[in-house]
Design a protein around this motif. Structure first.
Motif, PDB file in Angstrom:
ATOM      1  N   GLN A   1       0.810  -1.214   0.000  1.00 31.91           N
ATOM      2  CA  GLN A   1       0.000   0.000   0.000  1.00 31.91           C
ATOM      3  C   GLN A   1       0.848   1.271   0.000  1.00 31.91           C
ATOM      4  O   GLN A   1       0.309   2.362  -0.178  1.00 31.91           O
ATOM      5  N   ASP A   2       2.142   1.162   0.263  1.00 29.49           N
ATOM      6  CA  ASP A   2       2.973   2.355   0.367  1.00 29.49           C
ATOM      7  C   ASP A   2       3.804   2.605  -0.876  1.00 29.49           C
ATOM      8  O   ASP A   2       4.712   3.429  -0.878  1.00 29.49           O
ATOM      9  N   GLN A   3       3.541   1.907  -1.968  1.00 31.57           N
ATOM     10  CA  GLN A   3       4.299   2.130  -3.185  1.00 31.57           C
ATOM     11  C   GLN A   3       3.482   1.679  -4.396  1.00 31.57           C
ATOM     12  O   GLN A   3       2.513   0.934  -4.270  1.00 31.57           O
ATOM     13  N   VAL A   4       3.894   2.158  -5.566  1.00 35.45           N
ATOM     14  CA  VAL A   4       3.247   1.756  -6.809  1.00 35.45           C
ATOM     15  C   VAL A   4       3.938   0.510  -7.327  1.00 35.45           C
ATOM     16  O   VAL A   4       5.161   0.472  -7.462  1.00 35.45           O
ATOM     17  N   SER A   5       3.178  -0.523  -7.601  1.00 35.67           N
ATOM     18  CA  SER A   5       3.766  -1.754  -8.129  1.00 35.67           C
ATOM     19  C   SER A   5       3.908  -1.652  -9.637  1.00 35.67           C
ATOM     20  O   SER A   5       2.932  -1.416 -10.352  1.00 35.67           O
ATOM     21  N   SER A   6       5.111  -1.819 -10.124  1.00 37.66           N
ATOM     22  CA  SER A   6       5.346  -1.728 -11.563  1.00 37.66           C
ATOM     23  C   SER A   6       4.723  -2.892 -12.317  1.00 37.66           C
ATOM     24  O   SER A   6       4.611  -2.861 -13.544  1.00 37.66           O
ATOM     25  N   ASP A   7       4.309  -3.939 -11.582  1.00 40.72           N
ATOM     26  CA  ASP A   7       3.678  -5.075 -12.250  1.00 40.72           C
ATOM     27  C   ASP A   7       2.290  -4.722 -12.772  1.00 40.72           C
ATOM     28  O   ASP A   7       1.820  -5.298 -13.756  1.00 40.72           O
ATOM     29  N   ILE A   8       1.611  -3.827 -12.079  1.00 41.11           N
ATOM     30  CA  ILE A   8       0.256  -3.470 -12.497  1.00 41.11           C
ATOM     31  C   ILE A   8       0.144  -2.030 -12.958  1.00 41.11           C
ATOM     32  O   ILE A   8      -0.885  -1.622 -13.481  1.00 41.11           O
ATOM     33  N   PHE A   9       1.197  -1.255 -12.735  1.00 43.30           N
ATOM     34  CA  PHE A   9       1.177   0.165 -13.106  1.00 43.30           C
ATOM     35  C   PHE A   9       2.071   0.358 -14.330  1.00 43.30           C
ATOM     36  O   PHE A   9       2.733  -0.555 -14.791  1.00 43.30           O
ATOM     37  N   PHE A  10       2.051   1.551 -14.888  1.00 41.62           N
ATOM     38  CA  PHE A  10       2.863   1.921 -16.045  1.00 41.62           C
ATOM     39  C   PHE A  10       2.472   1.146 -17.308  1.00 41.62           C
ATOM     40  O   PHE A  10       3.254   1.098 -18.259  1.00 41.62           O
ATOM     41  N   LEU A  11       1.305   0.555 -17.322  1.00 45.43           N
ATOM     42  CA  LEU A  11       0.878  -0.186 -18.510  1.00 45.43           C
ATOM     43  C   LEU A  11       0.042   0.668 -19.457  1.00 45.43           C
ATOM     44  O   LEU A  11      -0.114   0.313 -20.626  1.00 45.43           O
ATOM     45  N   HIS A  12      -0.460   1.797 -18.962  1.00 48.85           N
ATOM     46  CA  HIS A  12      -1.345   2.635 -19.754  1.00 48.85           C
ATOM     47  C   HIS A  12      -0.911   4.101 -19.660  1.00 48.85           C
ATOM     48  O   HIS A  12      -0.276   4.512 -18.684  1.00 48.85           O
ATOM     49  N   ALA A  13      -1.291   4.870 -20.661  1.00 48.36           N
ATOM     50  CA  ALA A  13      -0.926   6.282 -20.687  1.00 48.36           C
ATOM     51  C   ALA A  13      -1.447   7.011 -19.453  1.00 48.36           C
ATOM     52  O   ALA A  13      -0.774   7.890 -18.903  1.00 48.36           O
ATOM     53  N   ASN A  14      -2.643   6.637 -19.007  1.00 51.99           N
ATOM     54  CA  ASN A  14      -3.213   7.311 -17.847  1.00 51.99           C
ATOM     55  C   ASN A  14      -2.404   7.040 -16.578  1.00 51.99           C
ATOM     56  O   ASN A  14      -2.384   7.859 -15.655  1.00 51.99           O
ATOM     57  N   ASP A  15      -1.716   5.900 -16.527  1.00 50.96           N
ATOM     58  CA  ASP A  15      -0.818   5.626 -15.404  1.00 50.96           C
ATOM     59  C   ASP A  15       0.300   6.662 -15.351  1.00 50.96           C
ATOM     60  O   ASP A  15       0.709   7.099 -14.266  1.00 50.96           O
ATOM     61  N   MET A  16       0.801   7.016 -16.530  1.00 55.50           N
ATOM     62  CA  MET A  16       1.878   8.018 -16.608  1.00 55.50           C
ATOM     63  C   MET A  16       1.383   9.367 -16.085  1.00 55.50           C
ATOM     64  O   MET A  16       2.076  10.067 -15.334  1.00 55.50           O
ATOM     65  N   LEU A  17       0.176   9.726 -16.510  1.00 57.62           N
ATOM     66  CA  LEU A  17      -0.419  10.981 -16.056  1.00 57.62           C
ATOM     67  C   LEU A  17      -0.526  11.014 -14.540  1.00 57.62           C
ATOM     68  O   LEU A  17      -0.108  11.993 -13.892  1.00 57.62           O
ATOM     69  N   ILE A  18      -1.058   9.949 -13.973  1.00 57.15           N
ATOM     70  CA  ILE A  18      -1.229   9.889 -12.520  1.00 57.15           C
ATOM     71  C   ILE A  18       0.123   9.995 -11.819  1.00 57.15           C
ATOM     72  O   ILE A  18       0.265  10.708 -10.819  1.00 57.15           O
ATOM     73  N   TYR A  19       1.125   9.323 -12.358  1.00 57.02           N
ATOM     74  CA  TYR A  19       2.423   9.290 -11.679  1.00 57.02           C
ATOM     75  C   TYR A  19       3.094  10.667 -11.677  1.00 57.02           C
ATOM     76  O   TYR A  19       3.603  11.116 -10.646  1.00 57.02           O
ATOM     77  N   VAL A  20       3.115  11.353 -12.822  1.00 57.02           N
ATOM     78  CA  VAL A  20       3.813  12.645 -12.857  1.00 57.02           C
ATOM     79  C   VAL A  20       3.047  13.727 -12.118  1.00 57.02           C
ATOM     80  O   VAL A  20       3.635  14.736 -11.697  1.00 57.02           O
ATOM     81  N   ASN A  21       1.734  13.540 -11.901  1.00 57.21           N
ATOM     82  CA  ASN A  21       0.953  14.547 -11.178  1.00 57.21           C
ATOM     83  C   ASN A  21       1.493  14.801  -9.779  1.00 57.21           C
ATOM     84  O   ASN A  21       1.342  15.901  -9.243  1.00 57.21           O
ATOM     85  N   GLN A  22       2.107  13.778  -9.173  1.00 51.69           N
ATOM     86  CA  GLN A  22       2.598  13.954  -7.804  1.00 51.69           C
ATOM     87  C   GLN A  22       3.681  15.015  -7.700  1.00 51.69           C
ATOM     88  O   GLN A  22       3.925  15.561  -6.616  1.00 51.69           O
ATOM     89  N   PHE A  23       4.332  15.339  -8.815  1.00 56.15           N
ATOM     90  CA  PHE A  23       5.434  16.299  -8.773  1.00 56.15           C
ATOM     91  C   PHE A  23       4.961  17.739  -8.937  1.00 56.15           C
ATOM     92  O   PHE A  23       5.767  18.662  -8.812  1.00 56.15           O
ATOM     93  N   TYR A  24       3.692  17.939  -9.219  1.00 53.10           N
ATOM     94  CA  TYR A  24       3.129  19.293  -9.216  1.00 53.10           C
ATOM     95  C   TYR A  24       2.775  19.653  -7.773  1.00 53.10           C
ATOM     96  O   TYR A  24       1.619  19.846  -7.420  1.00 53.10           O
ATOM     97  N   ASN A  25       3.774  19.746  -6.938  1.00 58.17           N
ATOM     98  CA  ASN A  25       3.523  19.997  -5.522  1.00 58.17           C
ATOM     99  C   ASN A  25       4.276  21.235  -5.055  1.00 58.17           C
ATOM    100  O   ASN A  25       5.120  21.782  -5.764  1.00 58.17           O
ATOM    101  N   ASP A  26       3.984  21.666  -3.845  1.00 58.60           N
ATOM    102  CA  ASP A  26       4.544  22.925  -3.345  1.00 58.60           C
ATOM    103  C   ASP A  26       6.009  22.840  -2.967  1.00 58.60           C
ATOM    104  O   ASP A  26       6.651  23.859  -2.735  1.00 58.60           O
ATOM    105  N   ALA A  27       6.562  21.631  -2.860  1.00 61.00           N
ATOM    106  CA  ALA A  27       7.989  21.497  -2.575  1.00 61.00           C
ATOM    107  C   ALA A  27       8.805  21.694  -3.851  1.00 61.00           C
ATOM    108  O   ALA A  27       9.846  22.353  -3.851  1.00 61.00           O
ATOM    109  N   ILE A  28       8.335  21.114  -4.940  1.00 56.29           N
ATOM    110  CA  ILE A  28       9.045  21.243  -6.215  1.00 56.29           C
ATOM    111  C   ILE A  28       8.692  22.552  -6.910  1.00 56.29           C
ATOM    112  O   ILE A  28       9.543  23.210  -7.507  1.00 56.29           O
ATOM    113  N   PHE A  29       7.425  22.942  -6.820  1.00 55.99           N
ATOM    114  CA  PHE A  29       6.966  24.233  -7.329  1.00 55.99           C
ATOM    115  C   PHE A  29       6.478  25.056  -6.143  1.00 55.99           C
ATOM    116  O   PHE A  29       5.283  25.100  -5.863  1.00 55.99           O
ATOM    117  N   PRO A  30       7.369  25.709  -5.399  1.00 52.72           N
ATOM    118  CA  PRO A  30       6.920  26.445  -4.213  1.00 52.72           C
ATOM    119  C   PRO A  30       5.886  27.513  -4.563  1.00 52.72           C
ATOM    120  O   PRO A  30       5.986  28.198  -5.570  1.00 52.72           O
TER     121      PRO A  30
END
Length: 576
Positions: free
Chosen positions: A30-59
């Protein structure tokens, strides 16, 4: 907000699916994304990169594009631009100490997270065209994350895969900063190639032009660092500053020739600059390359204006105020247009309009509600025991909206700017000047556009008026004037300390200096001392010998001691 809604939906879906599983032993961690079931679809990519639109990386900050949220702009506060309360910045004082723990910025968790994407995205079963945008975003984020680390520490370990606890690379030496910079620039080449040229999600999502804007920033930083730190403890072996300056010109030229960006200018020089920073929406403002939209409905809030309703100790220096030229485009020294320092309104007369659009005058609105209050209350009582505390007297106006209907305590929707085209134009002019190839046409197409917005004459390359108070008398007139322009155009946008660091300018701008304010005689009540000429000198007692910034140490942060204990191959930064 599309990517926020998508992430929320997908998280909810994942929770639902997990709840439906009967055999707990077959659940994925539950504390990580499993590459066995993730990264198989374009929408997985969208979900993954969304985490970096945050206030630490973009203050996101209440008084600045970058900086400290409680003081308006940490990278202005850690400079010659800003004074904040009775607290003197430890970097400027030269009193910083080494931390044992890694909480002092030596954190590579985001590096590992973004590299995990690169380790797995090729598993996608869909056509590359459906997710190339997100691959480009990942290249951008890796570049930005590494750049932030490089600015703090210089040489840093550089890896392109997600390291495990038993990875031997964990015990490598630090990678030389210029090698890191080259890899950052390569990442941004890939980001620009993969990402769309369009104004993505109304400018709230990355595109090609944001990648090139960051590339210009990175290349200017490294080129300047290699040039001006040559021969000091922070110098780079086999320095090639011209390579980086040329990269700045290349990236900026691509943006300037695209026709997709322009300086915001409605033809109202008295307010266009100020108006740019207090807008509620940047969808149709092509100068703003990337911005963050807030939504109280989604509990994504900004409390910038709320925090700026009082100075609360934050104010700007006489040095910054003196940087503003007179309306004839010439410095205040010996200029008949300059009306002196008797009061701030007089001081602003016949000056670059950005002065009065950046700093409050007593007549400017403070609150616009059923009645209009002005900032006169601040300028008549600079008292440290109240919220009107402003030790220099120069209070930030830029980014503040006095319309009270736009304020809602800690919950409001004032947007934040992350990148704007003006910085690209300034970087272009500076790089061309450093290369010695700048022309009047270059100035007309860059700084000239910024000055036209406020009705100021452009720099005349063949006829620059000497200024006896230039910060860098050993450098050429054009470099001095471009640096001045950068200071006043980008005040409180988080660029001032990085500029001082890359120029190796601590000795000229910081060492032995005390920040001063306006004439003390224009206020009826103040707790602050004044110097022999009558200017506010709030740190006269606490900083009798001026800032003691250590030019052989304080340009970089120390590596936390526990990291050196864990990996003896990590060398410490100079002076620490």
């Amino acid at each position: 907000m599309k990517y926020i809604k998508t992430a929320i939906l997908c998280i909810a879906l994942q929770i639902t699916l997990n709840g439906c599983q009967k055999d707990l032993l077959e659940k994925y961690p539950q504390d990580q994304v499993s590459s066995d079931i993730f990264f198989l679809h374009a929408n997985d990519m969208l979900i993954y990169v969304n985490q970096f639109y945050n206030d630490a990386i973009f203050p996101v900050y209440w008084g600045a594009i970058l900086g400290n949220p409680y003081r308006g702009g940490a990278d202005d506060y850690n400079s010659d631009n800003e004074i904040s309360s009775n607290t003197i910045d430890e970097r400027l004082k030269g009193t910083r100490t080494i931390s044992y723990s890694s909480g002092a910025g030596w954190n590579f968790a985001d590096v590992r997270s973004i590299n995990y994407f690169f380790d797995n995205y090729r598993k996608c079963t869909e056509d590359f065209s459906t997710y190339q945008q997100y691959v480009g975003e990942a290249h951008f984020f890796r570049a930005l994350i590494y750049f932030q680390l490089m600015q703090k520490f210089g040489d840093i370990p550089y890896n392109t895969s997600a390291l495990q606890t038993n990875s031997p690379e964990l015990y490598n030496e630090r990678t030389p900063r210029n090698v890191v910079a080259d890899n950052i620039i390569l990442d941004l080449d890939s980001a620009a190639m993969y990402m769309t040229e369009n104004r993505n999600e109304n400018g709230t999502r990355l595109n090609k032009w944001v990648a090139l804007a960051l590339q210009a920033r990175v290349a200017l930083y490294e080129g300047s660092w290699e040039k001006y730190h040559a021969g000091d403890p922070f110098g780079v072996a086999n320095a090639q500053p011209e390579k980086y300056f040329n990269k700045v010109v290349e990236a900026a030229t691509a943006m300037m020739s695209s026709g997709k960006m322009q300086v915001y200018n409605t033809g109202n020089p008295a307010s266009d600059y100020y108006d740019l920073f207090k807008m509620r929406d940047y969808t149709s403002i092509p100068e703003v390359l990337l911005w963050k939209k807030f939504s109280t409905a989604l509990s994504v809030n900004n409390n910038r204006n709320y925090r700026m309703e009082y100075p609360n100790g934050s104010s700007f220096t006489k040095g910054l105020a003196d940087s503003y030229l007179c309306t004839d485009g010439k410095p205040i020294s010996g200029n008949a247009l300059f009306q002196g320092y008797n009061d701030i309104k007089t001081e602003m007369m016949n000056r670059d309009p950005r002065f009065s659009q950046t700093i409050f005058s007593p007549d400017d609105p403070w609150e616009i509600a059923s009645t209009v209050k002005t900032w006169n209350v601040v300028y008549t009582a600079l008292n440290s025991n109240t919220q009107y505390y402003a030790p220099s007297g120069y209070v930030l106006r830029k980014t503040y909206d006095p319309l009270m209907t736009n304020h809602s305590l800690n919950f409001e929707e004032t947007p934040a700017i992350h990148f704007r085209y003006a910085e690209v134009l300034l970087s272009f002019a500076e790089a061309k000047a450093e290369l010695g190839t700048i022309t009047q046409t270059d100035l007309d197409n860059s700084i000239g556009l910024l000055r036209a917005r406020v009705g100021m004459p452009n720099i005349d390359l063949a006829n620059i008026t000497p200024d006896p108070t230039w910060d860098f008398p050993a450098l050429s007139p054009i470099i001095n004037e471009i640096r001045r322009e950068r200071r006043i155009e980008t005040v409180n946008e988080g660029l001032r300390w990085p500029d001082i660091a890359r120029w190796a300018a601590g000795d000229e701008l910081i060492v032995g200096k005390r920040p001063k304010g306006f004439k003390a005689s224009q206020v009826t009540s103040t707790v602050f001392a004044a110097d022999a000429d009558g200017f506010l000198d709030p740190f006269q007692t606490s900083l009798p010998d001026g800032y003691q910034f250590n030019v052989n140490r304080d340009y970089l942060d120390p590596v936390p001691l526990n990291q050196i204990v864990l990996n003896p191959k990590l060398s410490q930064n100079p002076g620490w």
